[in-house]
Design an enzyme around this catalytic site. Structure first.
Site, mmCIF file in Angstrom:
data_model
loop_
_atom_site.group_PDB
_atom_site.id
_atom_site.type_symbol
_atom_site.label_atom_id
_atom_site.label_comp_id
_atom_site.label_asym_id
_atom_site.label_seq_id
_atom_site.Cartn_x
_atom_site.Cartn_y
_atom_site.Cartn_z
ATOM 1 N N ARG A 32 4.657 7.289 -0.429
ATOM 2 C CA ARG A 32 4.824 7.219 -1.876
ATOM 3 C C ARG A 32 3.499 7.524 -2.573
ATOM 4 N NH1 ARG A 32 3.689 3.594 -5.511
ATOM 5 N NH2 ARG A 32 3.324 1.839 -4.130
ATOM 6 N N LEU A 46 6.510 1.942 -9.874
ATOM 7 C CA LEU A 46 6.921 1.397 -11.173
ATOM 8 C C LEU A 46 7.902 2.355 -11.826
ATOM 9 C CD1 LEU A 46 3.509 0.027 -12.508
ATOM 10 C CD2 LEU A 46 5.211 -1.080 -11.088
ATOM 11 N N HIS A 68 -2.020 1.055 2.327
ATOM 12 C CA HIS A 68 -2.812 1.428 1.160
ATOM 13 C C HIS A 68 -4.299 1.452 1.513
ATOM 14 C CE1 HIS A 68 -4.370 1.526 -2.859
ATOM 15 N NE2 HIS A 68 -3.168 1.601 -3.360
ATOM 16 N N GLY A 101 17.323 -10.268 -7.551
ATOM 17 C CA GLY A 101 15.956 -9.779 -7.725
ATOM 18 C C GLY A 101 15.726 -9.408 -9.179
ATOM 19 N N ARG A 155 -2.338 8.452 -0.258
ATOM 20 C CA ARG A 155 -2.700 7.197 0.403
ATOM 21 C C ARG A 155 -2.687 7.283 1.925
ATOM 22 N NH1 ARG A 155 0.610 3.179 -3.736
ATOM 23 N NH2 ARG A 155 -0.904 3.405 -5.411
ATOM 24 N N SER A 205 -6.870 -1.465 -6.960
ATOM 25 C CA SER A 205 -6.060 -0.343 -7.440
ATOM 26 C C SER A 205 -6.585 1.024 -7.026
ATOM 27 C CB SER A 205 -5.994 -0.376 -8.961
ATOM 28 O OG SER A 205 -5.469 0.836 -9.437
#
Lengths: 671, 253
Positions: free
Chosen positions: A464, A470, A267, A41, A338, A285
């Site tokens: 999360r 990131l 999301h 990966g 979220r 986003s």
């Protein structure tokens, strides 16, 4: 006592990582050249790890299934990356980032790992800027920040709506430097199909070259899996088409425990489905929630009028609208985490207030922001008597500079102008917090096999926060794994090169070939996608945003049924030893069909609501929090780590009890 | 909005592998919704082909939201098809009409050999970047504070604009010389516009251009087709910047 040893260092939380680094075993530079490491990966975690390990002197082999490491799915992350820099002077600190992340994860992450993540977050930004990552800047030349859901500070660094691509290009450039030096051997278009374990240690992998179907063996002293999440078990998700669980699942079947598979992030701001042909969902986003207000009509008559095209959303006055997030959560409003935002959208749509044909959409409206920014801009320009049209024009300009590429993407997909009519959005599967169980060193329960980034479970608990994926990927890859792996490899300096000509490699390769041949020989009547779509429907309907014991029990039986049919009736055209996309898909779906069952088993065994996992049996019955998710710390304050036992439904449960020494456990309130 | 779907005739390049000869094959598809993306339309065709026991059409794709740069179709003679500022995966069928015939081919360039059907090998792009597409900084995290060097917003924005390149190769496919200068120019510009990248700017330009030539890409003759077809709108200014860096590096060597 549990077989799980998290190896969290002793001492106060703020000193753990520093002390651990000081005590960790090191490998001297001459010996590093004799040690092979495989990285599977090449997203943020894998790319950063491969580059760092090669730079340290290890011999690295890196693998990706895409045609270039730069295309790994980290590239699609839009909004940003968190770091406790406190550049905005709004009271941010390592502790606050740590606290927000543990709370945001609904107290189901491991404290020590999360603290370390917050601690190294600031280095990430320094590192990326040094690599030439073009973050957004203010006119003074300094870095700009924005705010994300679930927090009260501005700590998110960004590069318009494509932060993921810019960060990945940074990691990729670091890889390129090492590939150019011959320190990383790169294998594009290769898929890992098994992990090879020798004498209880991870010693290599079996891969298939997508271009010609060739199967090959690769050995190493350690194997790092940075293979992302498994959201595609739902068929429709915001993941890339190729994202899959296979590498992690094969490791699981070889002895790596799989932790919290049911923790999935749905999301809240994705473009709603438009038809049965749809192949994937597109995210808008979360940064849009900085300026967008979410609403549905207050009156059901208006909903019907909008659906039938008799009314436009812009015709509804302020008091005909229900800004339900602002109403339910006055403290955080549109910036709740979220999981909370997604459930609230589902609640309104289930009650019949969804605003499109399918009844599964809510509005994300920028008109207030456009007016606010427009007035500001007019004042700055000295246009005291600006007309409404002029203010709108100025405001749209500001919104365009902030979110232009996202608005363009929306318009291209939906064919509607989001500056003029509110966007329509609906929740979609986006990220999986669950993954391979790892200790503080990021090692799985197989010695020598590591998991980094979304592929592991450790940092995000049951939910999360935005702009944290990131951060975790790069933290694991650049700053954590390169240190911790040395602790294990220090004992490997006398091992010498590892032969691939052993019974273990032989057996693993034979098993891989056997599975591929079996798949090709079925020659049934239905395509791979047929089974994947059926699996996805069961997952979404019964193991999705809202779960209950009956639905989960049914889901387990249905998934087993689909899996049985798959192995009898799948049809794969083409040959074994050639480029065969259908065969590649089939190997992935075969593993999703097993993971899906464990996923449902885990969801069934966790009879509490926490983060993204919502059990209808566990809600607050009264008081201020009535109707909100109810966590059960007495019975479920643990990580569920599943050990493979011949059948996905028969996995053995091991519990890692979570300890909260530095943060008080309380109900998450965003009211 | 028409409720009835479109009927289309697809003419698609089929090629078994890099060694075999390829040819165009014709496939009808029916009842295509205008809301489908182009790749979803191909999914429908492939589902149909699998059901008939035929080999589906191989094409590269992954993120399907216009950022990974994997999809790469030459549609009716244009890289990524008739729409502008979109990749193939973001192209929607509303750009076509009922009864249309659509020609679908792979990227055509000597440096991008066909692997199968519509899939080409773009590893030349990777190799150009191995030659210099980086800033030589270690990943220790012990660099200077991110705000220690202020960067003019205009430069930062220009660097960002260059960095939006997704490496899809549409520039090469739309250039009559199969030149990769827009791609390489964008990579070189991103770094040379930033103070961190200035230090190695000259060597970077020399090394990357050298590798670009070795890979067999053609030269730039200022046609500008690359800029028009680029899904991210990368500007020709980047080629000028690359030439400037390259020239000044060549003179000083």
């Amino acid at each position: 006592m549990s077989v799980l040893n998290s190896k969290v260092p002793e001492g106060p939380i703020k000193d753990k990582w520093t002390n651990h680094k000081n005590k960790i075993n090191l490998v001297n530079p001459a010996n590093k050249r004799l040690i092979d490491v495989i990285v599977v990966g090449t997203g943020l975690a894998g790319g950063a790890a491969a580059a760092s390990l090669a730079e340290m002197g290890y011999k690295v082999k890196a693998f990706c299934f895409q045609d270039s490491p730069r295309r790994a799915h980290s590239i699609a992350a839009q909004g940003g990356i968190n770091a406790a820099k406190n550049y905005q002077n709004d009271g941010d600190s390592v502790y606050r980032l740590f606290y927000d992340t543990v709370k945001g994860g609904d107290y189901r992450g491991r404290e020590a790992n999360v603290y370390r993540l917050a601690e190294v977050s600031a280095n990430i930004i320094d590192q990326c800027v040094a690599q030439g990552v073009p973050f957004a800047r203010e006119y003074g030349g300094l870095l700009d920040n924005r705010s994300f859901g679930g927090v009260l500070v501005s700590r998110t660094f960004y590069a318009k709506g494509q932060t993921g691509q810019q960060l990945l290009l940074g990691a990729y450039s670091a890889m390129n430097r090492q590939i150019g030096k011959g320190k990383i051997e790169m294998f594009n278009r290769h898929e890992m199909l098994d992990l090879v374990v020798v004498d209880g240690k991870a010693r290599g992998i079996i891969v298939r070259n997508h271009v010609n179907g060739e199967i090959s063996r690769h050995s190493a002293h350690a194997v790092v899996l940075a293979t992302g999440g498994y959201g595609n078990v739902f068929f429709l998700s915001t993941n890339a088409m190729g994202s899959n669980v296979t590498a992690a699942w094969k490791a699981h079947k070889k002895g790596a425990f799989f932790a919290n598979p049911c923790y999935t992030q749905i999301h809240p701001t994705c473009i709603p489905r438009s038809g049965d042909y749809q192949s994937k969902l597109t995210l808008m986003s979360e940064s849009l929630r900085n300026d967008g207000r979410i609403w549905v009509p207050k009156n059901i008559e208006d909903v019907e009028a909008i659906r039938s095209g008799k009314k436009k959303p812009t015709e509804l006055s302020e008091d005909e609208r229900d800004y339900y997030l602002e109403r339910r959560y006055p403290a955080f409003g549109n910036l709740v985490p979220r999981d909370v935002a997604s459930r609230a959208a589902k609640e309104r749509c289930d009650a019949g207030y969804g605003v499109n044909q399918t009844g599964e959409a809510v509005y994300l409206d920028f008109s207030s922001a456009i007016q606010r920014y427009g007035k500001e801009a007019a004042t700055v320009k000295g246009e005291k008597n600006a007309t409404k049209e002029r203010i709108t024009e100025l405001g749209e300009e500001v919104v365009r500079t902030k979110y232009g590429n996202l608005f363009q993407m929306y318009e291209k997909i939906v064919d509607d102008n989001p500056y003029k009519t509110p966007m329509m959005i609906y929740p979609a599967v986006h990220y999986t917090m669950g993954g391979l169980w790892v200790d503080y060193n990021l090692m799985t329960t197989i010695p020598g096999c590591y998991a980094a980034g979304e592929a592991n479970f450790s940092d995000h608990g049951a939910n999360r926060l935005g702009a944290s994926a990131l951060m975790q990927g790069l933290a694991d890859g650049y700053f954590v794994l390169p240190y911790t792996i040395g602790d294990y490899l220090a004992d490997e300096i006398r091992t010498g090169p590892i032969s691939t000509d052993t019974p273990e490699f032989e057996a693993a390769e034979k098993a891989v070939r056997g599975q591929l041949e079996t798949l090709m020989n079925i020659q049934g009547t239905k395509s791979v996608d047929h089974f994947h779509k059926r699996l996805g429907k069961v997952m979404w309907d019964k193991v999705g945003m809202s779960r209950n014991a009956q639905g989960l029990t049914e889901a387990i039986a249905e998934i087993r049924q689909i899996r049985e049919e798959f192995w009898k009736d799948v049809k794969i055209p083409g040959g074994l030893n050639e480029f065969n996309p259908e065969l590649a898909k089939a190997t992935k779906v075969a593993d999703f069909l097993e993971l899906g069952e464990l996923f449902a088993v885990d969801a069934l065994s966790r009879n509490e609501s926490c983060g993204g996992h919502f059990r209808e049996e566990s809600v607050e019955l009264d008081g201020e929090q009535k109707g909100e998710a109810k966590r059960d710390d007495v019975n479920f304050k643990y990580v569920a780590a599943w050990e493979w036992n011949e059948d996905p439904g028969a996995a053995n449960l091991h519990k890692e009890e979570l300890e909260f020494k530095d943060i008080e456990l309380k109900q998450r309130s965003y009211k | 909005m028409s409720e009835k779907g479109m009927n289309l005739t697809l003419k698609i390049w089929r090629q078994k592998d890099s060694k075999s000869k390829g040819k165009m094959e014709t496939y009808p598809v029916t009842n295509i919704s205008e809301h489908m993306s182009f790749l979803e339309m191909l999914d429908v065709l492939n589902e149909q082909l699998v059901e008939e026991g035929k080999e589906p059409v191989a094409f590269d794709h992954d993120c399907r939201e216009g950022i990974c740069g994997m999809c790469s179709l030459h549609i009716n003679g244009e890289a990524h098809g008739p729409d502008r500022r979109v990749t193939t995966c973001q192209l929607h069928m509303r750009m076509f009409n009922d009864g249309d015939t659509i020609h679908i081919e792979p990227w055509r360039a000597k440096a991008f050999p066909v692997i199968k059907d519509l899939i080409v090998d773009r590893s030349a792009f990777d190799r150009i970047q191995h030659a210099g597409g980086f800033i030589s900084v270690n990943t220790s995290g012990n660099t200077i504070d991110a705000n220690a060097i202020p960067i003019e917003k205009e430069d930062a924005d220009e660097a960002f604009n260059a960095a939006t390149c997704i490496g899809c190769g549409a520039c090469v496919a739309s250039c009559k010389n199969a030149s990769a200068m827009l791609f390489v120019g964008a990579k070189i510009s991103q770094f040379s516009l930033l103070p961190q990248g200035q230090v190695e700017a000259k060597n970077r330009a020399l090394n990357m251009v050298k590798q670009m030539d070795l890979e067999g890409f053609g030269n730039c003759t200022n046609t500008g087709a690359c800029e028009v077809q680029c899904p991210k709108g990368i500007s020709l200014d980047n080629i000028a910047r690359m030439n400037r860096d390259f020239l000044s590096a060549s003179v000083k060597k």
